[in-house]
Design an enzyme around this catalytic site. Structure first.
Site, PDB file in Angstrom:
ATOM      1  N   GLU A 130      86.347  16.318 -98.203  1.00 59.54           N
ATOM      2  CA  GLU A 130      87.247  16.781 -97.192  1.00 59.54           C
ATOM      3  C   GLU A 130      87.369  15.711 -95.847  1.00 59.54           C
ATOM      4  O   GLU A 130      86.768  14.941 -95.965  1.00 59.54           O
ATOM      5  CB  GLU A 130      86.869  18.037 -96.328  1.00 59.54           C
ATOM      6  CG  GLU A 130      85.303  17.668 -95.457  1.00 59.54           C
ATOM      7  CD  GLU A 130      84.845  18.900 -95.065  1.00 59.54           C
ATOM      8  OE1 GLU A 130      84.902  20.055 -95.357  1.00 59.54           O
ATOM      9  OE2 GLU A 130      83.815  18.619 -94.095  1.00 59.54           O
ATOM     10  N   GLY A 149      81.323  24.116 -89.433  1.00 56.83           N
ATOM     11  CA  GLY A 149      81.138  22.606 -89.332  1.00 56.83           C
ATOM     12  C   GLY A 149      81.518  21.748 -90.313  1.00 56.83           C
ATOM     13  O   GLY A 149      81.822  22.440 -91.561  1.00 56.83           O
ATOM     14  N   CYS A 150      81.328  20.430 -90.170  1.00 53.37           N
ATOM     15  CA  CYS A 150      82.003  19.802 -91.442  1.00 53.37           C
ATOM     16  C   CYS A 150      81.107  19.839 -92.621  1.00 53.37           C
ATOM     17  O   CYS A 150      81.557  20.067 -93.619  1.00 53.37           O
ATOM     18  CB  CYS A 150      82.266  18.310 -90.734  1.00 53.37           C
ATOM     19  SG  CYS A 150      80.799  17.669 -89.845  1.00 53.37           S
ATOM     20  N   TYR A 151      79.840  19.305 -92.509  1.00 58.09           N
ATOM     21  CA  TYR A 151      78.855  19.536 -93.478  1.00 58.09           C
ATOM     22  C   TYR A 151      78.891  20.828 -94.143  1.00 58.09           C
ATOM     23  O   TYR A 151      78.968  20.942 -95.308  1.00 58.09           O
ATOM     24  CB  TYR A 151      77.582  18.900 -93.249  1.00 58.09           C
ATOM     25  CG  TYR A 151      77.396  17.586 -92.858  1.00 58.09           C
ATOM     26  CD1 TYR A 151      77.682  16.609 -93.878  1.00 58.09           C
ATOM     27  CD2 TYR A 151      76.713  16.980 -91.687  1.00 58.09           C
ATOM     28  CE1 TYR A 151      77.485  15.216 -93.570  1.00 58.09           C
ATOM     29  CE2 TYR A 151      76.644  15.550 -91.505  1.00 58.09           C
ATOM     30  CZ  TYR A 151      77.105  14.580 -92.588  1.00 58.09           C
ATOM     31  OH  TYR A 151      76.501  13.364 -92.164  1.00 58.09           O
TER      32      TYR A 151
END
Lengths: 344, 344, 344, 344
Positions: B317, B154-156
């Site tokens: 990011e 995932g992103c985090y």
């Protein structure tokens, strides 16, 4: 009540502009003088078309000289000047008998050595440092009533000091455990015509800056140390985010052994339960910039995390109001004996 | 190289849309199937006018069924579905012999009990949990080469795990000292038609959420624990900020006694010095969302603070690229033996 | 002055929320009732945390029923309801003796056939159409004083009608030559939970909509025709832009032969020179959303283009204030005999 | 294909930066030289951290001198310089045998008198004016193939000229009836460090500017006149809106008597039906900035309004791509005989 003449030095920066916005509707004062280095001679409405049709729209900017302020009959002067310049104005105005509310950092640091460490120069008027009162009404209300010189607290410091103060004063948290991440709107950089603050560079962007030793640490740690009764050193990381107004701080600290969630809540309730401009959102509520924008409120919410044991404090304010001009007006209201919400 | 048929399940969410953008220019694949619950039968360019005039603009959305994907001849399927739904698709597609790259949380958590703790339901396909490979190429490259099921990170988690991993693995920092504040663009919430994500509610606003136990903690702590060789529990506070794309994480940790700044830098350089998509900005550089937007890069900068002793790590990011679709494509490139930058 | 009880029906939309913001500080009224379909029983501060610590923060939302408003003792009711619903409330409240200020389109169109043409349904209360006064104070001040039912003018119409009115009334421009391009902030769409108004869809975007026959044309052309003494049909293209608040209209028209730039300026000065809420910026000044945001001002600037002969009029207002709630309060002030700026 | 060396003069402005972004992935060229007045000697990645890890990241900026470009072996030079400076570079580079693609206004105006009228100075190299080809590929493709000097068309002109050209050429609309309102993102002002372009001044704001005689009118009217076979003079109002990228133009014109909606559509279809970078959305479709952002597409939609008789044309493009760098690359592709989409 009888109107008191007030002046704003440096009225074309963002804090000065916000002071004008607030003072226009303040029933206790007469705005007698606004100064500007670059716009002397122009009317308020020429520099700020948004102030057309308002009281004072025809008021002309004076040259940026203490003498102009004294000549205006002002009894109270707000200084929205760069640090260094503010000290010089303050000295002159205090001598002339005015009460001074300084929005710069010049009189926030009591120790000239700390000032030099963080600001890179000798303090321009060290004899005034001990005389000044740190301008957070919720902490220094009594002293503000009679203050001649008020160092109105900065935007980040207000958002960080108020949540932590009662917890440190009550010895509820370990001072060495404090970590703060804050985010600020771009107006926090002032009307600074630099490439970093162009729309295209800030929009769709976010970035940390001033890591690890931002200047505001000097006053934050001074006030936290005073609360704790010991020297407090913390981590603080400011971030720039693409909004015009607002500061949001997220604060982490480890309670001392045996301190439970209830004690944290109780300390905050005791400290601020009766404060009109600090709104406690409790351990289930939250904070958002939109709830405080354009207002003098500081919102605080908190959580105890049973997984790590830490307490997380979250605060939100409008950096131009509670973080600058609004707090300065609140300070003035106390100095003049008016209800604290006057004009706010 | 010979083209491989690929499919995207759930191609109308933001991650799915971003996958389409990236796969349009990927020279190794043929986009054979895109599925949608609400838009089956419509052409890609009807749902997304921005894809007019591109390859695949006339490709029609299929119904959201595993059978449609199998029928398309796809050898690789990306799942950009809600958690729960993803597991059910994965089971069916794996049985049909496809390799699956899941962008949901369904296969990221190895322990079904942890899954239930954070997601509030029994895991829908626990037998697949041990088979799946966690999809951060910089950490699991070898396993990804032969993986049938990839749980693309995932992103985090990507923005937090990568900076901390080498420091924990090298026993350089105290796991109990880790505190993370992150901020995310609104696309991180997906194409979620809810009042909280309206323009007027997000613009000129910022807010923390999911405090103190955001779901992503499950996979973050799993991976940090694996690196540290002990159970790691951290504080993590996500914040929503008004940008469309991007995640910025600021991470605090206390080095173990005797660990100096040089050791921190060395560990990061050793881990990522040769990684194409991790750009180390060093202990004087910085990170900004604008530097990584629309790219698959993760930027990392860091500081040692001599005042508190802590190290501060900052990462940035694009949440839709390195935090979702780009990383998924990077995973596919590894699985297929292609250069990792293909199409990125 | 004696306080008058007022009510807001539909107080949770953006116009209703803005009415609350303005009425909180209005010295002539007591906010006696706020209604909501979805939030009845909740306190104002629960639905809008930003109103904590303000007067009325504990006021509870009533059910969305005319009877609730009547029971509150309200003498004036603001209707911030969808069109159709507004008409039904207005009928009931007028019968109960209240004065009604409707912010919807229901009573703006005098001709039921035009209403049906633009709104696609029969008018729900045609007998009230002729009774209603169109709520632009600068045009209908005399009638507003005694009005029982006011159709407070919409956001686009206010920004377009006011600049053109004196030029048409003075027969200075050719009605057939009028072309208008407007841009509006997203709050103009109301608190409408639809994909089109998500942050990610509006941010970094702009788009025309409602081309070529937006509903607001009905009232714009009605008022322009009244001014011109002949039927006026115009082109009007609204655009959505990524700001929360504000409408900016750019208007093109061809002066009649022999009409020079001076005559245009004179007509505008004569019409609005004494108006407090219309600020004329002249033929060298300009308009910007930031100058009118959060205020009840409408700014107008203009140019005569000697190359084409056309006159270009530019206007700016805050769509939620002069374009909605502020204008409604201004109307109330006139109806109640208060200074027009009260609470504004 | 064999790589051709190219250079960018003025590579640190927004158009120059965008040229770098596009040329990094262009398979036909080698970026041999980038010049900068302020950053000579620095590497590309030092000035633009976002270009780290990309091809050319270590390329050093040269001094801003034609000789540096010639010495680099460049065969094609892009000039992203201020007007005036561009002409001087162009003269020198053409003499040295390079082909020049100028993104400034210096060679767009064929008549030196018009140049002086709009730019306030004598043209610096009038002898080159007739030699230059106006760089809109869809209009001048044949001439571009052999051009030595291309005046790549500007952002507003591209968005306005392309929709109107076929209608004027076909004598379908009355040239005297044309009115254009455009809105542009802030990057259109270039990397211009001025107070007007600060984040705080542009965010939550919109404003018209350059009314009624913006400089781009010179080239717009030149090209529209060429299409119409008669002198065309129009109204054009640009507006600044808070987005980084994008131009949206809304254009009004009155068809000649007897010209119906079908003829308008047919003319546009005939002109652009086969163009890859002009996407016709028809008389039911629409245009949005988000559909063209980061791409070289120009989208056009249109409506015939039976009420007024006018046709409304709407166009959208990315001002930095089809409005600047992308169009310049498209021009280069034509000059070099490459497929027009190469690198785009």
């Amino acid at each position: 009540m009888e109107l008191i003449n007030v002046a704003i030095a440096g009225a074309t920066g963002y804090s000065g502009e916000e002071l004008i916005r607030l003072l226009i509707r303040h029933p206790g004062i007469e705005l007698a003088c606004v100064t500007s280095r670059g716009n002397a001679g122009l009317r308020l409405e020429e520099v700020f078309p948004k102030f057309q049709g308002h009281k004072y729209s025809a008021l002309k900017f004076s040259a940026s000289e203490p003498a102009e302020i004294v000549a205006s009959g002002a009894k109270v002067a707000f200084l929205a000047l760069p640090h260094g310049a503010a000290a010089s104005f303050a000295s002159a105005l205090l001598k002339a008998g005015l009460r001074v509310i300084d929005l710069s950092a010049d009189f926030r640091i009591r120790d000239p050595a700390v000032y030099k460490d963080f600001y890179g120069q000798d303090h321009p008027a060290p004899e005034l440092l001990l005389e000044s009162v740190y301008g957070i009404p919720e902490l220094y209300r009594a002293q503000l009533r009679t203050a001649q010189l008020v160092a109105s607290a900065g935007c980040y410091p207000t958002s960080i000091t108020l949540p932590l103060h009662p917890l440190l004063k009550g010895r509820l948290i370990d001072p060495a455990s404090i970590v703060v991440s804050s985010m600020s709107g771009v107006s926090g950089a002032g009307r600074n015509v630099a490439a970093d603050y162009l729309y295209v560079e800030c929009n769709e962007n976010a970035r940390p800056y001033g890591v690890p030793k931002h200047r505001h640490l000097a006053e934050i740690e001074q006030e936290l140390s005073a609360a704790a009764g010991e020297r407090v050193v913390i981590n603080f990381t400011p971030h720039l985010i693409p909004v015009t107004r607002g500061i949001l701080s997220t604060i982490y600290a480890m309670p001392h052994p045996g301190v439970d969630a209830g004690a944290i809540s109780a300390a905050l309730e005791t400290a601020y339960g009766d404060e009109i401009f600090v709104r406690l959102q409790g351990d289930h509520g939250t904070v958002e910039l939109k709830n405080v924008a354009w207002s003098n409120f500081l919102d605080i919410a908190w959580r105890h995390d049973p997984r790590t044991g830490r307490v997380i404090l979250m605060s939100a304010e409008d950096n131009l109001v509670k973080g600058a001009a609004g707090q300065a007006v609140q300070n003035m209201n106390i100095m003049c004996g008016w209800p604290e919400t006057t004009g706010l």
